[in-house]
Design a protein around this motif. Structure first.
Motif, PDB file in Angstrom:
ATOM      1  N   ASP A 188       0.829  -1.202   0.000  1.00  0.00           N
ATOM      2  CA  ASP A 188       0.000   0.000   0.000  1.00  0.00           C
ATOM      3  C   ASP A 188       0.868   1.257   0.000  1.00  0.00           C
ATOM      4  OD1 ASP A 188      -2.183   1.650   0.062  1.00  0.00           O
ATOM      5  OD2 ASP A 188      -2.651   1.336   2.164  1.00  0.00           O
ATOM      6  N   ASN A 198      -7.672  -1.503   9.858  1.00  0.00           N
ATOM      7  CA  ASN A 198      -7.976  -0.214   9.235  1.00  0.00           C
ATOM      8  C   ASN A 198      -8.254   0.894  10.243  1.00  0.00           C
ATOM      9  OD1 ASN A 198      -8.230  -0.484   6.095  1.00  0.00           O
ATOM     10  ND2 ASN A 198      -9.176  -2.334   6.904  1.00  0.00           N
ATOM     11  N   LYS A 256      -7.897  -2.772   0.394  1.00  0.00           N
ATOM     12  CA  LYS A 256      -7.586  -2.684   1.817  1.00  0.00           C
ATOM     13  C   LYS A 256      -8.613  -3.442   2.665  1.00  0.00           C
ATOM     14  CE  LYS A 256      -5.341   1.826   1.345  1.00  0.00           C
ATOM     15  NZ  LYS A 256      -5.276   3.215   1.826  1.00  0.00           N
TER      16      LYS A 256
END
Length: 408
Positions: free
Chosen positions: A117, A184, A127
């Motif tokens: 990423d 996340n 993601k």
């Protein structure tokens, strides 16, 4: 024997801390030469800072864990030797060994995703998908070793649902979603010096305190030992990174560290059987996610970057903004922004042409909405203080208050 293996884990963690402290400054120029650097936009000079240092920290953690792997299994096996004959025990703890390997495999996957990423700038759908794939080894080990999908009901629900409820595959969906959220959540609450590492340090210290309390009470001893084995080196390498990432940052952690930290927490929560308690330690991240929902799901326009704006003349941070026409929002989006406006959780500037200018929906910007422009270091300290307060609240919920809802 448990105390001995924990002491060895602490010793290896201390060595990992010292090694990482020495490595970071030596790799700074190497990262810049490789093009892995960015500008610190919240400084007057906007210096070039090497980034993606999470990959180095993740590697230091893995090396520490690889060195530690033989310790618990070798000494636990030795502890089971027959005193008279010296014969080895009939069984080797294959289940615990498989858990450790699967945990490190999942963490490796997230380090790889995070570095990809940082280098390739992956899309949001990737993601969400890739952490789910990275969790599969973890879920398979859970299925083979435990396959416990029964949830104990709180006292008020037992007349309707009984003492416990087997939710089957939905429990695995929940664990997969937990891993996606953890990986996340830290990445969403980020963007200013020291915040990603700071919140991870507080969470890992909170998990360790919880593990120690549970060990003292004799609850699920093996599960909490497993958590301690992972959390000690993680906390050690994170403290080393904090030395160089706190304000003013000398290195940036990148998405690699955020994903690495999130998956490490998810691993100990799932295999340590305290996923609900883990979520209590993530209260600031949950609040940030809920506050961000209107933009994350595009009910309200969401810019690529939602970092606060820096005023070089005052050296203070100001809210970053987005704008929209209220009549162009769908009904749910309009309801969300009106509720936030009513609660005074967002700024609201009505323009003559009907446009509305409001702050981006992040916890960092909310701090600036409530307290006005403040220094970057103050924002980080405030959010870390909030993390500590939420930890104390989590401990109160987990112990004194839990007895009102569950049998002690």
């Amino acid at each position: 024997m448990s105390g001995f293996t924990i002491a060895i884990s602490a010793l290896i963690a201390a060595c990992a801390y010292l090694s990482t402290i020495r490595m970071i400054p030596r790799f700074k120029d190497m990262f810049i030469k490789a093009g892995l650097y960015g500008k610190d936009l919240c400084k007057r000079e906007q210096p070039q800072i090497p980034e993606s240092f999470g990959v180095l920290i993740g590697c230091a953690f893995l090396v520490a864990m690889f060195l530690f792997i033989p310790i618990p299994f070798t000494f636990e096996e030795a502890a089971l030797l027959d005193v008279k004959t010296g014969a080895k025990p009939a069984t080797f703890p294959h289940e615990e060994f498989a858990e450790m390997i699967a945990a490190l495999l999942s963490i490796c996957c997230m380090i790889l995703l995070g570095f990809a990423d940082d280098v390739l700038d992956l899309r949001w759908r990737h993601k969400l998908l890739l952490p789910t794939m990275g969790t599969l080894p973890l879920l398979m080990v859970y299925y083979v070793n435990f396959n416990i999908t029964t949830v104990i009901m709180p006292k008020f629900a037992r007349p309707l649902l009984g003492y416990s409820l087997d939710i089957g595959i939905f429990y695995y969906i929940y664990m997969g979603m937990l891993a996606v959220f953890c990986t996340n959540a830290i990445n969403i609450l980020a963007g200013i010096n020291g915040l990603e590492v700071g919140q991870s340090i507080v969470i890992s210290a909170s998990v360790l305190c919880f593990n120690i309390i549970e060990l003292a009470l004799g609850h699920q001893v093996d599960c909490h030992k497993f958590s301690i084995y992972l959390m000690l080196p993680f906390l050690a390498v994170s403290l080393a990174l904090w030395k160089y990432n706190k304000y003013p940052s000398q290195v940036f952690v990148g998405d690699t560290y955020c994903y690495f930290a999130g998956m490490t927490f998810a691993v100990v929560g799932i295999l340590g059987h305290f996923s609900k308690t883990l979520l209590l330690f993530f209260m600031p991240q949950i609040l940030n996610f809920l506050y961000s929902v209107p933009q994350l799901f595009h009910f309200v326009p969401c810019p690529r970057h939602r970092l606060p704006k820096y005023d070089a003349s005052t050296d203070l941070l100001h809210i970053s903004t987005t704008e929209f026409h209220p009549e162009k929002l769908n009904k749910l989006g309009l309801l969300m922004v009106l509720v936030l406006k009513k609660l005074k959780l967002i700024s609201w500037q009505q323009q003559s042409d009907g446009r509305v200018i409001t702050n981006n929906f992040t916890l960092i910007n909310l701090v600036l909405v409530v307290f006005g422009p403040v220094h970057e270091k103050v924002v980080t300290q405030f959010l870390m203080g909030l993390q500590v307060i939420c930890t104390l609240c989590a401990m109160v919920i987990r112990y004194p208050l839990a007895s009102y809802f569950y049998d002690t």
